[in-house]
Scaffold this active site. Sequence first.
Site, PDB file in Angstrom:
ATOM      1  N   GLY A  41       5.277  -5.470   6.469  1.00  0.00           N
ATOM      2  CA  GLY A  41       3.828  -5.469   6.946  1.00  0.00           C
ATOM      3  C   GLY A  41       2.991  -6.853   6.755  1.00  0.00           C
ATOM      4  O   GLY A  41       2.419  -7.162   7.568  1.00  0.00           O
ATOM      5  N   THR A  42       3.228  -7.159   5.568  1.00  0.00           N
ATOM      6  CA  THR A  42       2.293  -8.410   5.367  1.00  0.00           C
ATOM      7  C   THR A  42       2.689  -9.574   6.112  1.00  0.00           C
ATOM      8  O   THR A  42       1.661 -10.349   6.564  1.00  0.00           O
ATOM      9  CB  THR A  42       2.576  -8.680   3.642  1.00  0.00           C
ATOM     10  N   ASN A  96      -5.177   2.771   4.145  1.00  0.00           N
ATOM     11  CA  ASN A  96      -4.242   3.024   3.172  1.00  0.00           C
ATOM     12  C   ASN A  96      -4.783   3.635   1.837  1.00  0.00           C
ATOM     13  O   ASN A  96      -4.175   4.564   1.366  1.00  0.00           O
ATOM     14  CB  ASN A  96      -3.289   1.786   2.493  1.00  0.00           C
ATOM     15  N   GLN A 149       0.475   2.285   7.631  1.00  0.00           N
ATOM     16  CA  GLN A 149       0.434   3.681   7.135  1.00  0.00           C
ATOM     17  C   GLN A 149       0.503   4.656   8.139  1.00  0.00           C
ATOM     18  O   GLN A 149       0.333   5.942   7.910  1.00  0.00           O
ATOM     19  CB  GLN A 149      -0.994   3.871   6.464  1.00  0.00           C
ATOM     20  N   SER A 168       5.926  -1.336   8.707  1.00  0.00           N
ATOM     21  CA  SER A 168       6.736  -1.691   7.497  1.00  0.00           C
ATOM     22  C   SER A 168       7.541  -0.713   7.299  1.00  0.00           C
ATOM     23  O   SER A 168       7.110   0.652   7.110  1.00  0.00           O
ATOM     24  CB  SER A 168       5.800  -2.004   6.348  1.00  0.00           C
ATOM     25  N   ALA A 169       9.015  -0.874   7.032  1.00  0.00           N
ATOM     26  CA  ALA A 169      10.055   0.166   7.020  1.00  0.00           C
ATOM     27  C   ALA A 169       9.938   1.298   5.774  1.00  0.00           C
ATOM     28  O   ALA A 169       9.904   2.225   5.571  1.00  0.00           O
ATOM     29  CB  ALA A 169      11.291  -0.476   7.032  1.00  0.00           C
ATOM     30  N   HIS A 170       9.359   0.146   4.513  1.00  0.00           N
ATOM     31  CA  HIS A 170       9.522   0.995   3.211  1.00  0.00           C
ATOM     32  C   HIS A 170       8.145   2.308   3.167  1.00  0.00           C
ATOM     33  O   HIS A 170       8.343   3.129   2.091  1.00  0.00           O
ATOM     34  CB  HIS A 170       9.334   0.125   2.049  1.00  0.00           C
ATOM     35  N   THR A 222      18.176 -15.914   9.809  1.00  0.00           N
ATOM     36  CA  THR A 222      19.427 -15.006  10.295  1.00  0.00           C
ATOM     37  C   THR A 222      18.818 -13.504   9.884  1.00  0.00           C
ATOM     38  O   THR A 222      18.357 -13.176   8.804  1.00  0.00           O
ATOM     39  CB  THR A 222      20.413 -15.277   9.344  1.00  0.00           C
ATOM     40  N   CYS A 229     -10.446  -1.537 -14.263  1.00  0.00           N
ATOM     41  CA  CYS A 229     -11.048  -1.575 -15.235  1.00  0.00           C
ATOM     42  C   CYS A 229     -10.658  -2.965 -15.818  1.00  0.00           C
ATOM     43  O   CYS A 229      -9.454  -3.292 -16.063  1.00  0.00           O
ATOM     44  CB  CYS A 229     -10.980  -0.714 -16.330  1.00  0.00           C
TER      45      CYS A 229
HETATM   46  N1  PLP Z   1      -1.166  -2.848   5.681  1.00  0.00           N
HETATM   47  C1  PLP Z   1      -1.203  -1.964   5.069  1.00  0.00           C
HETATM   48  C2  PLP Z   1      -2.127  -0.879   5.659  1.00  0.00           C
HETATM   49  C3  PLP Z   1      -0.563  -1.494   3.906  1.00  0.00           C
HETATM   50  O1  PLP Z   1      -0.629  -0.271   3.319  1.00  0.00           O
HETATM   51  C4  PLP Z   1       0.486  -2.207   3.382  1.00  0.00           C
HETATM   52  C5  PLP Z   1       1.303  -1.938   1.919  1.00  0.00           C
HETATM   53  O2  PLP Z   1       0.813  -1.088   1.371  1.00  0.00           O
HETATM   54  C6  PLP Z   1       0.843  -3.444   4.098  1.00  0.00           C
HETATM   55  C7  PLP Z   1       0.020  -3.778   5.089  1.00  0.00           C
HETATM   56  C8  PLP Z   1       1.744  -4.340   3.242  1.00  0.00           C
HETATM   57  O3  PLP Z   1       3.098  -4.210   4.001  1.00  0.00           O
HETATM   58  P1  PLP Z   1       4.328  -4.488   2.990  1.00  0.00           P
HETATM   59  O4  PLP Z   1       4.419  -4.053   1.698  1.00  0.00           O
HETATM   60  O5  PLP Z   1       5.493  -4.200   4.055  1.00  0.00           O
HETATM   61  O6  PLP Z   1       4.276  -6.075   3.086  1.00  0.00           O
END
Ligand code: PLP
Length: 369
Positions: free
Chosen positions: A66-67, A145, A173, A193-195, A231, A318
């Site tokens: 995702g990032t 999220n 999400q 994002s797969a995880h 790759t 905190c």
């Molecule tokens: N965008 C959202 C809304 C997310 O919840 C997350 C991960 O928590 C990400 C992006 C980032 O994804 P990744 O962990 O695959 O880099």
Amino acid sequence: MDHAATTPLDIDAFNAMKPFLLNDFGNASQQYSFARTAKAALKAARVTIAKCINAEPEEIYFTSGGTESDNWAIKSTAFAFGNHRAIITSQIEHHAILRSCHAVERMGIPVFYLPVDSSGVVQPDILSEYIDDSTKMVSIMYANNEIGTIQPIKKLCEITHSKGALFHTDAVQAVGHIPIDVKELDIDMLSASAHKFNGPKGIGFLYIKKGTQIAPYADGGAQEFGMRAGTENIASIVAMAVALEKNCNRMKSVSDHLIGLEKLMTSLLKKAELDFIKNGSPKKIPGNISLSFKNAEGEMLLHRLDLMGISVSTGSACDSKNTQISHVLEAVHVSENYAKGTIRISLGYENTEEEIFYIVQSLMKILKR
Ligand code: PLP
């Protein structure tokens, strides 16, 4: 109980990975027969993933998650073809979007951060107010999220296109959890994002609608249609396709199960007479439950629940003097005495009713001192 952070790897996805790690480890870019299995698997995975969101296979670009997909969408669009038109996003995006936007701002590109209403929805009228012919792209997340709120994507996309701008959505999400049809919504780009859907970590994709003008993310080899060199991680790509297809096939039954668990939890918490508010909108990701307990400390709740074997996340952090409330809770204006005591419980298909009873009992033990 923190599936929005990550999900367990599906066993079929894991089994699908193994041959590509051990025997069929050929480089999909090579011409000889040994590489053909990897190449065919890559092609098949692209077809499977595309089908799950009603895209074309050549519109799916594999990334590390995702990032990376978010960074690619924001930065490559911002800098594509040299002009300096504005980007519009929302105040409640994930940091992968927000910090990519900060980076392009430092390079002189204007970015506007739209406010949301108290349930976390970007109201279409607000977008109409901000957007004009100088807007290059609008990026609004599909589902949040922290509080699970689902955005009116179709409407936001229509407004964006009416001004000739591109529409991107961070659907990390949402993909694998709610039905998504990129053609029907007319989205230009979508991050996944797969995880987050029972696939492996470190793999994801960016959907880019055919004909969208966007610069390549990584220069090098010809992989990913010359747009993202490197790759390919075949084993993870194959596993991602298996996990996504499986999640899409069981989406309705999982969603019903999660809605049932959430209803049970809410009624038990009310019965326990705990003073709390539930954040987010009624239209949200099933099982994403953000709760703010009056005069509690989110981090304390997280650690006490952890000692009881329950993993949740918090909406506040905190340090020695202050409690910092997340940018999302701030944007939806949760009052401070509740916001500080926020936890996010995000359920998955394997959670049970017994576990819901256990977490409510545990919260009662902690909060009813
Ligand atoms: N965008 C959202 C809304 C997310 O919840 C997350 C991960 O928590 C990400 C992006 C980032 O994804 P990744 O962990 O695959 O880099």
